[in-house]
Design a protein around this motif. Structure first.
Motif, PDB file in Angstrom:
ATOM      1  N   UNK A   1       0.824  -1.199   0.018  1.00 50.89           N
ATOM      2  CA  UNK A   1       0.173   0.002   0.028  1.00 50.89           C
ATOM      3  C   UNK A   1       1.030   1.262   0.070  1.00 50.89           C
ATOM      4  N   UNK A   2       0.667   2.068  -1.127  1.00 47.47           N
ATOM      5  CA  UNK A   2       1.575   3.218  -1.069  1.00 47.47           C
ATOM      6  C   UNK A   2       1.574   4.062  -0.066  1.00 47.47           C
ATOM      7  N   UNK A   3       0.228   4.220   0.743  1.00 46.41           N
ATOM      8  CA  UNK A   3       0.059   5.184   2.197  1.00 46.41           C
ATOM      9  C   UNK A   3       1.164   4.720   2.964  1.00 46.41           C
ATOM     10  N   UNK A   8       5.736   6.834   6.101  1.00 49.47           N
ATOM     11  CA  UNK A   8       7.065   6.599   6.735  1.00 49.47           C
ATOM     12  C   UNK A   8       8.094   7.951   6.323  1.00 49.47           C
ATOM     13  N   UNK A   9       7.789   8.194   5.014  1.00 44.05           N
ATOM     14  CA  UNK A   9       8.343   9.623   4.717  1.00 44.05           C
ATOM     15  C   UNK A   9       8.069  10.709   5.497  1.00 44.05           C
ATOM     16  N   UNK A  10       6.932  10.623   5.911  1.00 44.83           N
ATOM     17  CA  UNK A  10       6.097  11.828   6.542  1.00 44.83           C
ATOM     18  C   UNK A  10       6.772  12.126   8.130  1.00 44.83           C
ATOM     19  N   UNK A  11       7.013  10.768   8.582  1.00 45.72           N
ATOM     20  CA  UNK A  11       7.501  10.540   9.713  1.00 45.72           C
ATOM     21  C   UNK A  11       8.968  11.010   9.743  1.00 45.72           C
ATOM     22  N   UNK A  20       3.597  17.327  -2.055  1.00 47.57           N
ATOM     23  CA  UNK A  20       4.579  16.674  -2.857  1.00 47.57           C
ATOM     24  C   UNK A  20       4.803  15.178  -2.519  1.00 47.57           C
ATOM     25  N   UNK A  21       4.844  14.770  -1.115  1.00 42.93           N
ATOM     26  CA  UNK A  21       5.034  13.423  -0.810  1.00 42.93           C
ATOM     27  C   UNK A  21       3.989  12.435  -1.150  1.00 42.93           C
TER      28      UNK A  21
END
Length: 106
Positions: A1-3, A8-11, A20-21
């Motif tokens: 799942x791409x979310x 993970x990147x948001x964190x 953008x992310x």
């Protein structure tokens, strides 16, 4: 799942930008709003934006000793090259075979 990747990147990102992310993760997953039938070729992007492999060697310590653009393709190294460049013989193959990567269809 791409979310999961987006979260993970948001964190972890210092310069996180929601639009953008999440937009890029949706696009790469093929669930964005782009009506064209496209695939994202990770190796082509690596060759274009990290031709000498410096970024890969910085963030993937397992390929720190691999020279040049070979750092993007440790799965293509021969057993002798893996020994020469100190790549763990158990380094996993890609989850998606590179042969399935295609250029954007027009």
């Amino acid at each position: 799942d791409w979310r999961m990747g987006a979260a993970w990147f948001e964190h972890h990102l210092i310069d996180y930008d929601v639009a953008s992310n999440w937009g890029n993760w949706a696009y790469v997953a093929g669930v964005g709003t782009d009506p064209r039938d496209r695939t994202f070729n990770v190796l082509r992007q690596a060759d274009r934006y990290d031709p000498d492999g410096a970024y890969a060697r910085h963030w993937v310590p397992e390929v720190a000793g691999v020279p040049g653009p070979l750092a993007h393709r440790p799965f293509d190294l021969t057993p002798m090259e893996r020994t020469l460049y100190a790549v763990d013989p158990a380094y996993p193959p890609p989850l998606v075979p590179p042969s399935t990567f295609t250029r954007a269809r027009r």
